[in-house]
Structures are given as C-alpha cells and as structure tokens.
Motif scaffolding. Structure first.
Motif, PDB file in Angstrom:
ATOM      1  N   TYR A 105       0.826  -1.204   0.000  1.00  0.00           N
ATOM      2  CA  TYR A 105       0.000   0.000   0.000  1.00  0.00           C
ATOM      3  C   TYR A 105       0.866   1.262   0.000  1.00  0.00           C
ATOM      4  N   ALA A 106       1.930   1.259   0.786  1.00  0.00           N
ATOM      5  CA  ALA A 106       2.814   2.431   0.851  1.00  0.00           C
ATOM      6  C   ALA A 106       3.512   2.668  -0.491  1.00  0.00           C
ATOM      7  N   GLY A 107       3.752   1.595  -1.234  1.00  0.00           N
ATOM      8  CA  GLY A 107       4.416   1.723  -2.527  1.00  0.00           C
ATOM      9  C   GLY A 107       3.487   2.135  -3.652  1.00  0.00           C
ATOM     10  N   ASP A 108       2.195   2.109  -3.408  1.00  0.00           N
ATOM     11  CA  ASP A 108       1.205   2.508  -4.406  1.00  0.00           C
ATOM     12  C   ASP A 108       0.968   4.006  -4.261  1.00  0.00           C
ATOM     13  N   GLY A 109       1.333   4.771  -5.235  1.00  0.00           N
ATOM     14  CA  GLY A 109       1.222   6.221  -5.162  1.00  0.00           C
ATOM     15  C   GLY A 109      -0.195   6.741  -4.966  1.00  0.00           C
ATOM     16  N   ASP A 110      -1.198   5.925  -5.279  1.00  0.00           N
ATOM     17  CA  ASP A 110      -2.586   6.351  -5.127  1.00  0.00           C
ATOM     18  C   ASP A 110      -3.123   6.134  -3.712  1.00  0.00           C
ATOM     19  N   ILE A 111      -2.453   5.344  -2.906  1.00  0.00           N
ATOM     20  CA  ILE A 111      -2.933   5.051  -1.547  1.00  0.00           C
ATOM     21  C   ILE A 111      -2.164   5.915  -0.557  1.00  0.00           C
ATOM     22  N   THR A 112      -2.891   6.722   0.190  1.00  0.00           N
ATOM     23  CA  THR A 112      -2.259   7.569   1.204  1.00  0.00           C
ATOM     24  C   THR A 112      -2.797   7.293   2.600  1.00  0.00           C
ATOM     25  N   ASP A 113      -4.050   6.810   2.676  1.00  0.00           N
ATOM     26  CA  ASP A 113      -4.712   6.602   3.960  1.00  0.00           C
ATOM     27  C   ASP A 113      -5.068   5.132   4.154  1.00  0.00           C
ATOM     28  N   VAL A 114      -4.983   4.683   5.401  1.00  0.00           N
ATOM     29  CA  VAL A 114      -5.402   3.323   5.743  1.00  0.00           C
ATOM     30  C   VAL A 114      -6.155   3.350   7.073  1.00  0.00           C
ATOM     31  N   TRP A 115      -6.966   2.337   7.265  1.00  0.00           N
ATOM     32  CA  TRP A 115      -7.597   2.111   8.561  1.00  0.00           C
ATOM     33  C   TRP A 115      -7.536   0.620   8.825  1.00  0.00           C
ATOM     34  N   ILE A 116      -7.220   0.254  10.077  1.00  0.00           N
ATOM     35  CA  ILE A 116      -6.976  -1.137  10.426  1.00  0.00           C
ATOM     36  C   ILE A 116      -7.966  -1.537  11.515  1.00  0.00           C
ATOM     37  N   TRP A 117      -8.687  -2.617  11.271  1.00  0.00           N
ATOM     38  CA  TRP A 117      -9.638  -3.119  12.254  1.00  0.00           C
ATOM     39  C   TRP A 117      -9.697  -4.640  12.150  1.00  0.00           C
ATOM     40  N   TYR A 118     -10.445  -5.247  13.062  1.00  0.00           N
ATOM     41  CA  TYR A 118     -10.534  -6.710  13.052  1.00  0.00           C
ATOM     42  C   TYR A 118     -11.968  -7.165  13.282  1.00  0.00           C
ATOM     43  N   GLU A 119     -12.195  -8.415  12.916  1.00  0.00           N
ATOM     44  CA  GLU A 119     -13.469  -9.083  13.167  1.00  0.00           C
ATOM     45  C   GLU A 119     -13.136 -10.396  13.880  1.00  0.00           C
ATOM     46  N   CYS A 120     -13.823 -10.677  14.961  1.00  0.00           N
ATOM     47  CA  CYS A 120     -13.646 -11.945  15.676  1.00  0.00           C
ATOM     48  C   CYS A 120     -14.488 -12.996  14.966  1.00  0.00           C
ATOM     49  N   VAL A 121     -13.874 -14.128  14.603  1.00  0.00           N
ATOM     50  CA  VAL A 121     -14.587 -15.192  13.894  1.00  0.00           C
ATOM     51  C   VAL A 121     -14.575 -16.504  14.681  1.00  0.00           C
ATOM     52  N   GLY A 122     -14.241 -16.441  15.956  1.00  0.00           N
ATOM     53  CA  GLY A 122     -14.201 -17.613  16.819  1.00  0.00           C
ATOM     54  C   GLY A 122     -13.268 -17.333  17.981  1.00  0.00           C
ATOM     55  N   GLU A 123     -13.210 -18.260  18.909  1.00  0.00           N
ATOM     56  CA  GLU A 123     -12.341 -18.054  20.063  1.00  0.00           C
ATOM     57  C   GLU A 123     -10.885 -17.976  19.624  1.00  0.00           C
ATOM     58  N   ASN A 124     -10.247 -16.849  19.924  1.00  0.00           N
ATOM     59  CA  ASN A 124      -8.844 -16.613  19.548  1.00  0.00           C
ATOM     60  C   ASN A 124      -8.623 -16.637  18.035  1.00  0.00           C
ATOM     61  N   ARG A 125      -9.642 -16.341  17.257  1.00  0.00           N
ATOM     62  CA  ARG A 125      -9.544 -16.346  15.802  1.00  0.00           C
ATOM     63  C   ARG A 125     -10.110 -15.027  15.274  1.00  0.00           C
ATOM     64  N   TYR A 126      -9.302 -14.357  14.457  1.00  0.00           N
ATOM     65  CA  TYR A 126      -9.670 -13.030  13.978  1.00  0.00           C
ATOM     66  C   TYR A 126      -9.337 -12.879  12.501  1.00  0.00           C
ATOM     67  N   LEU A 127      -9.971 -11.897  11.885  1.00  0.00           N
ATOM     68  CA  LEU A 127      -9.596 -11.427  10.558  1.00  0.00           C
ATOM     69  C   LEU A 127      -9.196  -9.979  10.706  1.00  0.00           C
ATOM     70  N   ILE A 128      -8.002  -9.635  10.230  1.00  0.00           N
ATOM     71  CA  ILE A 128      -7.528  -8.256  10.265  1.00  0.00           C
ATOM     72  C   ILE A 128      -7.776  -7.641   8.892  1.00  0.00           C
ATOM     73  N   TYR A 129      -8.474  -6.526   8.902  1.00  0.00           N
ATOM     74  CA  TYR A 129      -8.752  -5.778   7.688  1.00  0.00           C
ATOM     75  C   TYR A 129      -7.893  -4.528   7.641  1.00  0.00           C
ATOM     76  N   ILE A 130      -7.378  -4.227   6.476  1.00  0.00           N
ATOM     77  CA  ILE A 130      -6.641  -2.983   6.269  1.00  0.00           C
ATOM     78  C   ILE A 130      -7.313  -2.275   5.100  1.00  0.00           C
ATOM     79  N   GLY A 131      -8.136  -1.300   5.447  1.00  0.00           N
ATOM     80  CA  GLY A 131      -8.818  -0.512   4.427  1.00  0.00           C
ATOM     81  C   GLY A 131      -7.872   0.550   3.902  1.00  0.00           C
ATOM     82  N   TYR A 132      -8.126   0.976   2.683  1.00  0.00           N
ATOM     83  CA  TYR A 132      -7.233   1.983   2.091  1.00  0.00           C
ATOM     84  C   TYR A 132      -8.012   2.964   1.230  1.00  0.00           C
ATOM     85  N   ALA A 133      -7.404   4.141   1.094  1.00  0.00           N
ATOM     86  CA  ALA A 133      -7.990   5.176   0.234  1.00  0.00           C
ATOM     87  C   ALA A 133      -6.854   6.026  -0.331  1.00  0.00           C
TER      88      ALA A 133
END
Length: 104
Positions: free
Chosen positions: A76-104
């Motif tokens: 994302y940092a190497g892509d000249g069009d991406i300057t902003d990111v937001w990072i969040w997660y979703e719990c999908v089970g005990e001790n199991r997560y999905l990490i999302y990295i949104g970009y703009a």
C-alpha cells in the motif's frame, strides 16, 4: 489389600489436564499494524474503510503474521494512489480473527 487412602492416592495415575490454547492478543497486532503503517508514511484515517483486500487471518497458530501485515502495508505504501489506511478486526471464533486494512 489393606492399603490406606494415602497409599491409594499416591499410586493413582496423575490426572491429565486438557491442553488450553494460549490467549491471543489481537490488540497487539492492530497496534503493530498501525505503527508499521505510520512508519511507512501512511495516514491512519477512520474513513478509509470502503476498499480492502482479503483480510489477514490472525490466531495463535499464525507464525507469519508480522510478515503478512508488513508485506501488505509495504504494498500500500508503494502505491502512489494510496495515502490513507484504517486497520480493524473481526472476531470469527475463540482466539480467531480477521484483520482488515482498508485503504484510500
């Protein structure tokens, strides 16, 4: 025959404890990703949630989590069009997560 209670318990097989999974600190990994993002010049922007690639699986068995997060943010940092990111997660089970990295 004729053994007392002490002798019976002394010779009894030990109880086996059920293995438990170590707790997984998802907040550590979200903080790690945020730090890497800002170090690479990306801006943490809460509105950057409309676009993202596949989420990154995160659980105690993920041995390459640091590498996967860093590689995604490098891209994302190497892509000249991406300057902003937001990072969040979703719990999908005990001790199991999905990490999302949104970009703009």
């Amino acid at each position: 025959k004729g053994r007392n209670a002490y002798e019976r318990t002394r010779t009894a097989p030990p109880e086996t404890a059920q293995p438990t999974e170590a707790p997984f600190d998802i907040d550590y990994w979200i903080g790690y990703a945020q730090t890497v993002a800002t170090e690479k010049g990306l801006v943490l922007e809460p509105s950057a949630v409309d676009c993202w690639d596949n989420p990154i699986s995160a659980n105690p068995n993920c041995i390459y989590l640091e590498r996967d997060i860093t590689a995604r943010l490098n891209r994302y940092a190497g892509d000249g069009d991406i300057t902003d990111v937001w990072i969040w997660y979703e719990c999908v089970g005990e001790n199991r997560y999905l990490i999302y990295i949104g970009y703009a």
